[in-house]
Design a protein around this motif. Structure first.
Motif, mmCIF file in Angstrom:
data_model
loop_
_atom_site.group_PDB
_atom_site.id
_atom_site.type_symbol
_atom_site.label_atom_id
_atom_site.label_comp_id
_atom_site.label_asym_id
_atom_site.label_seq_id
_atom_site.Cartn_x
_atom_site.Cartn_y
_atom_site.Cartn_z
ATOM 1 N N VAL A 52 0.739 -1.100 -0.163
ATOM 2 C CA VAL A 52 0.151 0.001 0.144
ATOM 3 C C VAL A 52 0.778 1.295 -0.065
ATOM 4 O O VAL A 52 2.161 1.226 0.516
ATOM 5 C CB VAL A 52 -0.880 -0.128 1.163
ATOM 6 C CG1 VAL A 52 -0.089 0.064 2.447
ATOM 7 C CG2 VAL A 52 -2.094 1.116 1.122
ATOM 8 N N MET A 53 0.464 2.171 -0.674
ATOM 9 C CA MET A 53 1.281 3.565 -0.671
ATOM 10 C C MET A 53 0.285 4.658 -0.716
ATOM 11 O O MET A 53 -0.742 4.451 -1.016
ATOM 12 C CB MET A 53 2.070 3.392 -1.836
ATOM 13 C CG MET A 53 1.415 3.722 -3.279
ATOM 14 S SD MET A 53 2.696 3.638 -4.609
ATOM 15 C CE MET A 53 1.226 3.868 -5.982
ATOM 16 N N ALA A 54 0.926 5.719 -0.259
ATOM 17 C CA ALA A 54 0.384 6.992 0.032
ATOM 18 C C ALA A 54 0.877 8.367 -0.700
ATOM 19 O O ALA A 54 1.695 8.846 -0.290
ATOM 20 C CB ALA A 54 -0.058 7.387 1.437
ATOM 21 N N PRO A 55 0.693 8.049 -2.224
ATOM 22 C CA PRO A 55 1.641 9.121 -2.916
ATOM 23 C C PRO A 55 1.246 10.529 -2.727
ATOM 24 O O PRO A 55 2.204 11.300 -2.824
ATOM 25 C CB PRO A 55 1.380 8.615 -4.435
ATOM 26 C CG PRO A 55 -0.187 8.059 -4.243
ATOM 27 C CD PRO A 55 -0.188 7.396 -2.861
ATOM 28 N N PHE A 56 0.143 10.727 -2.387
ATOM 29 C CA PHE A 56 -0.497 12.249 -2.167
ATOM 30 C C PHE A 56 -1.318 12.250 -0.909
ATOM 31 O O PHE A 56 -1.625 11.116 -0.485
ATOM 32 C CB PHE A 56 -1.323 12.657 -3.430
ATOM 33 C CG PHE A 56 -0.511 12.499 -4.664
ATOM 34 C CD1 PHE A 56 0.640 13.350 -5.017
ATOM 35 C CD2 PHE A 56 -0.893 11.369 -5.482
ATOM 36 C CE1 PHE A 56 1.258 12.944 -6.394
ATOM 37 C CE2 PHE A 56 -0.440 11.240 -6.492
ATOM 38 C CZ PHE A 56 0.696 12.155 -7.266
ATOM 39 N N ALA A 57 -1.396 13.536 -0.483
ATOM 40 C CA ALA A 57 -2.079 13.439 0.754
ATOM 41 C C ALA A 57 -3.584 13.160 0.413
ATOM 42 O O ALA A 57 -4.261 13.487 -0.581
ATOM 43 C CB ALA A 57 -2.098 15.170 1.085
ATOM 44 N N GLY A 58 -4.098 12.295 1.343
ATOM 45 C CA GLY A 58 -5.743 11.862 1.098
ATOM 46 C C GLY A 58 -5.719 10.671 0.105
ATOM 47 O O GLY A 58 -6.750 10.145 0.031
ATOM 48 N N VAL A 59 -4.476 10.357 -0.481
ATOM 49 C CA VAL A 59 -4.555 9.089 -1.541
ATOM 50 C C VAL A 59 -3.848 7.933 -0.922
ATOM 51 O O VAL A 59 -2.816 8.048 -0.378
ATOM 52 C CB VAL A 59 -3.991 9.404 -2.935
ATOM 53 C CG1 VAL A 59 -3.983 8.350 -3.761
ATOM 54 C CG2 VAL A 59 -4.712 10.602 -3.236
ATOM 55 N N GLN A 60 -4.416 6.618 -1.302
ATOM 56 C CA GLN A 60 -3.758 5.472 -0.824
ATOM 57 C C GLN A 60 -4.273 4.505 -2.046
ATOM 58 O O GLN A 60 -5.502 4.421 -2.372
ATOM 59 C CB GLN A 60 -4.411 4.728 0.450
ATOM 60 C CG GLN A 60 -3.661 5.465 1.771
ATOM 61 C CD GLN A 60 -3.797 4.438 2.826
ATOM 62 O OE1 GLN A 60 -4.353 3.607 2.666
ATOM 63 N NE2 GLN A 60 -3.539 5.236 3.941
ATOM 64 N N LEU A 61 -3.377 3.931 -2.365
ATOM 65 C CA LEU A 61 -3.359 2.673 -3.735
ATOM 66 C C LEU A 61 -2.823 1.570 -2.834
ATOM 67 O O LEU A 61 -1.674 1.695 -2.411
ATOM 68 C CB LEU A 61 -2.368 3.238 -4.697
ATOM 69 C CG LEU A 61 -3.032 4.588 -5.320
ATOM 70 C CD1 LEU A 61 -2.036 4.853 -6.397
ATOM 71 C CD2 LEU A 61 -4.297 4.529 -5.807
ATOM 72 N N GLY A 62 -3.377 0.278 -3.316
ATOM 73 C CA GLY A 62 -2.794 -0.662 -2.539
ATOM 74 C C GLY A 62 -3.010 -1.853 -3.601
ATOM 75 O O GLY A 62 -3.947 -1.847 -4.454
ATOM 76 N N ALA A 63 -2.632 -2.996 -3.128
ATOM 77 C CA ALA A 63 -2.567 -4.199 -3.848
ATOM 78 C C ALA A 63 -2.186 -5.448 -3.021
ATOM 79 O O ALA A 63 -1.249 -5.386 -2.251
ATOM 80 C CB ALA A 63 -1.866 -4.292 -5.150
ATOM 81 N N THR A 64 -2.774 -6.523 -3.530
ATOM 82 C CA THR A 64 -2.066 -8.029 -2.934
ATOM 83 C C THR A 64 -2.129 -8.775 -3.814
ATOM 84 O O THR A 64 -2.985 -8.746 -4.865
ATOM 85 C CB THR A 64 -3.163 -8.452 -1.591
ATOM 86 O OG1 THR A 64 -4.616 -8.790 -2.239
ATOM 87 C CG2 THR A 64 -3.471 -7.412 -0.595
ATOM 88 N N ALA A 65 -1.228 -10.016 -4.034
ATOM 89 C CA ALA A 65 -1.266 -10.698 -4.872
ATOM 90 C C ALA A 65 -0.744 -12.040 -4.379
ATOM 91 O O ALA A 65 0.041 -12.192 -3.384
ATOM 92 C CB ALA A 65 -0.155 -10.398 -6.040
#
Length: 756
Positions: free
Chosen positions: A607-620
């Motif tokens: 999971v990453m938080a590239p910008f304030a208020g944003v989270q992108l995540g993945a599982t594989a």
């Protein structure tokens, strides 16, 4: 492919939105500190090692979901968790028989003398029966999914993994309340309420109640009566006392009730090859369900039902002494459920009648006491003892009748003895007493400031007694029919016991940057089982051998970019002995046996938080499974079963993607979340026959919400937005799969009010 494109576009949109400023008043020091905090990935505290730790500090493959995430994904039951966790699959015969598989390990047995391979715990209380494990989620603090054997601290029958559900506890510090109402398609209604009240300086009480209902997902072809509806009411009451600063007593009672109509099975897929009877069955199915028929229309009987009641009491006492923390947990749980399932899918059309009428009641008493090191102790350790006593009474009746001229084979050929009478009316009853005793301990010793070694052992003794009866209700027929054939009615007793030494040994290394590396070997065990609905007299009172597993695992847990990127990875190899199997042959004979298996796999969570208020995540996840050393059952060969086959419910690849975004707006906070989950093809049986292949599928969910500063929130949500048609369970029979399909597209609106 279209769903994949939609998901990718949605996630890209989320990233673009994240690049915009998120605060209109981003000038003060406080605002800058708040924005910096939004960049960080939230820490979740877990108790996977019987003490509070950050999930990033635990050398176990674990996925954790806190209350905020559970709300964002609108998790109402274990189904909503399974699709998001690496190497976790779940299929469900009905609400009373969920089947959990982690890394290809699970159980499909419904016997009163069996236990789950993947165990469920509610506030650290083991749930012995599968019918009581997939309960309604409400007012939860978090859910922990532990993958791989947990044979030291969690103990009983966790050779596949453990699912730990933790409820929110009463608070001594504040008076607060929350209520929630929602409405969706299929006339879905939900009402939930929670209230917490301090009643003294050292006491508080809390109550929570949930009600959910919806119309059926399917309809009866002839009458248009609904099938697969849902109605659940659940409640929990808790009281917390702190008589001293070092002592806490928590009392809890919970109740749940489900009253629903039966499932809607349809004969998809169907094949005209595979055995001598497949062409006739294929012709009959195509006559009743022409090609292109809807999976939401069925001949399953409208009078079928699924009912369940769950009761629970729990007391938890904690006392912190100068030398350690004492914890004592005692619990009583009771479950009653029954169902009437129409397994034929075609009785109304004059094809095949196959009714399954079941009733089960169970009660369990469990107790655990343990002593653990204090939080600031340099050496971390825990030791304890465990006891469980369970009583299960189960009755299951099968009524089978071939009605269609296209299926006019009243007598099927038998390898030995008289021909099989395909019609039958048989009742199987079981009364089982299951007891388990264990002592356990685990210690983590720091060798250096960065390197630690962990060792743990658990000794378990399981004892089981069972009384099994099979009654042929068709007294006018000289030969018992299916499913008792080729056996005869019986009234037998059996008993057995097993001892097992399980444990864990591992090394943990924390780098200068704070990343955790670990390697571990663990031993797991599952007690023997007395199979149910047995039609082989010689094995009625003889238990299958217990399961034994060695698991070898390496892992990484790491945070990068000042806490804006998290990357966790696990690799594992599992050597499994005597995996218990329960199969119905194409000639309707139940066969039980053990097989060996090896499992190789890898899991990734990021999971990453590239910008304030944003989270992108993945599982594989990736997994490769293989059955080894399978010896055919004498005189009862099983079509499609051989060494080299894959394990059931083990998709080779799976992944989950999500993107979330939140930003202050007007007098509140706006948020959105998109989630896409994919499961590759997998078999529902170790036979690996085509009829048992579940095609791969993906599910797209979304939620859009606005929360006012005064605690009010409105949310729009949708699940399975692409309306994917996927099998949630199937029973292979003579070239056809009598299948259930998962929920269609659902959507709705939820309003929440919080008072502090």
């Amino acid at each position: 492919m279209q769903a994949h494109k939609l998901t990718l576009a949605a996630l890209i949109t989320t990233c673009i939105l994240g690049g915009a400023p998120v605060r209109a008043d981003d000038t003060g020091a406080d605002d800058q500190a708040d924005e910096a905090a939004v960049f960080l990935i939230e820490e979740i505290t877990v108790t996977a090692q019987k003490r509070e730790q950050s999930v990033q500090e635990v050398p176990i493959a674990i996925s954790a979901y806190d209350a905020r995430t559970l709300e964002a994904i609108k998790a109402v039951s274990m189904d909503d968790i399974a699709i998001r966790v690496p190497n976790f699959t779940m299929m469900q015969f009905n609400i009373a028989e969920p089947r959990y598989f982690i890394r290809g390990l699970g159980s499909s047995s419904d016997s009163a003398g069996s236990d789950p391979t993947v165990a469920v715990f509610l506030d650290e209380v083991y749930i012995g029966r599968g019918g009581a494990s997939n309960f309604d989620f409400f007012d939860l603090e978090r859910i922990e999914v532990l993958r791989g054997p947990q044979g030291t601290l969690f103990g009983r029958n966790t050779s596949g993994g453990a699912l730990s559900v933790i409820t929110k506890k009463p608070s001594l510090d504040s008076r607060h309340a929350k209520w929630q109402v929602g409405y969706g398609n299929k006339n879905a209604v939900e009402v939930r309420a929670v209230g917490n009240l301090p009643v003294a300086l050292n006491a508080a009480v809390k109550g929570a109640i949930s009600y959910r209902r919806r119309d059926g997902f399917s309809r009866h072809i002839e009458t248009d009566a609904e099938l697969q509806d849902a109605e659940n009411i659940s409640g929990r009451a808790q009281a917390l006392f702190e008589p001293t600063a070092d002592t806490r007593l928590l009392l809890s009672a919970d109740y749940a009730q489900d009253d629903t109509k039966g499932n809607a099975r349809v004969p998809f897929p169907v094949s005209s090859t595979g055995n001598a009877f497949a062409p006739a069955l294929s012709a009959a199915v195509n006559a009743v369900y022409p090609p292109g028929s809807s999976v939401r229309r069925s001949f399953s009987k409208p009078e079928s039902y699924q009912d369940r009641k769950i009761y629970g009491l729990m007391a938890r006492l904690e006392h912190e002494a100068a030398y350690g923390l004492w914890t004592a947990i005692s619990s009583y749980r009771k479950t009653r459920y029954g169902w009437f399932e129409d397994l034929s899918t075609a009785a109304g059309a004059g094809g095949l009648l196959n009714d399954d009428i079941t009733a089960e009641k169970s009660s369990q008493l469990s107790a655990e006491v343990r002593l653990a090191s204090l939080t600031d102790s340099e050496v971390q350790w825990v030791a304890g003892a465990y006891f469980l006593s369970e009583e299960v009474d189960r009755s299951e009746r099968f009524v089978l009748d071939f009605l269609s001229p296209l299926l006019a084979f009243k007598a099927l050929p038998s390898r030995n003895g008289p021909p099989l009478d395909a019609d039958g009316d048989v009742t199987f009853t079981q009364a089982s007493d299951n007891d388990s005793y264990a002592v356990f301990g685990q210690l983590t010793w720091p060798l250096t400031a960065q390197l630690s070694v962990t060792g743990g052992l658990r000794f378990t003794r399981d004892e089981k007694e069972i009384h099994q009866v099979a009654v042929d209700n068709a007294q006018d027929d000289p030969n018992p029919g299916v499913p008792l054939f080729p056996g005869q009615p019986y009234d037998l007793n059996g008993e057995d016991s097993w001892n097992a030494l399980t444990g864990r040994a591992g090394l943990e290394y924390t780098t200068a940057a704070g990343h955790l590396l670990w390697a571990a070997v663990s031993r797991g065990y599952k007690s023997g089982v007395f199979p149910s609905q047995n039609n082989v007299l010689q094995s009625v009172n003889t238990a299958l051998a217990p399961e034994k597993v060695w698991n070898y695992e390496v892992g990484l847990k790491s945070d990068w970019l000042d806490g804006r990127l998290r990357l966790n990875a696990t690799g594992f190899y599992t050597d499994y002995k005597d995996l218990q199997q329960f199969l119905l042959t194409p000639t309707l004979i139940l066969v039980t046996f053990n097989v060996d298996a090896r499992i190789l796999g890898a899991e990734l969570e990021t999971v990453m938080a590239p910008f304030a208020g944003v989270q992108l995540g993945a599982t594989a996840s990736f997994i490769d499974t293989e059955i080894k050393n399978y010896m055919p059952v004498p005189n009862r060969p099983i079509s499609g079963l051989a060494s080299g086959n894959e394990l059931a419910q083990a998709p080779r690849t799976s992944f989950n993607l999500f993107g979330s975004y939140e930003t202050p707006l007007a007098n509140g906070l706006a948020s959105m979340r998109l989630n896409y989950s994919w499961r590759d093809d997998f078999f529902n049986s170790v036979t690996n026959r085509a009829v048992n292949l579940i095609p791969g599928y993906g599910l797209l969910d979304a939620r859009l919400a606005y929360r006012w500063d005064n605690g009010m929130e409105i949310a729009l949500w949708g699940k399975n937005l692409t309306d994917a048609e996927y099998q949630s369970h199937t029973i292979g029979f003579l070239g056809s799969g009598f299948s259930l399909f998962g929920p269609p597209r659902t959507f709705g609106v939820t309003f929440t009010a919080t008072y502090d």
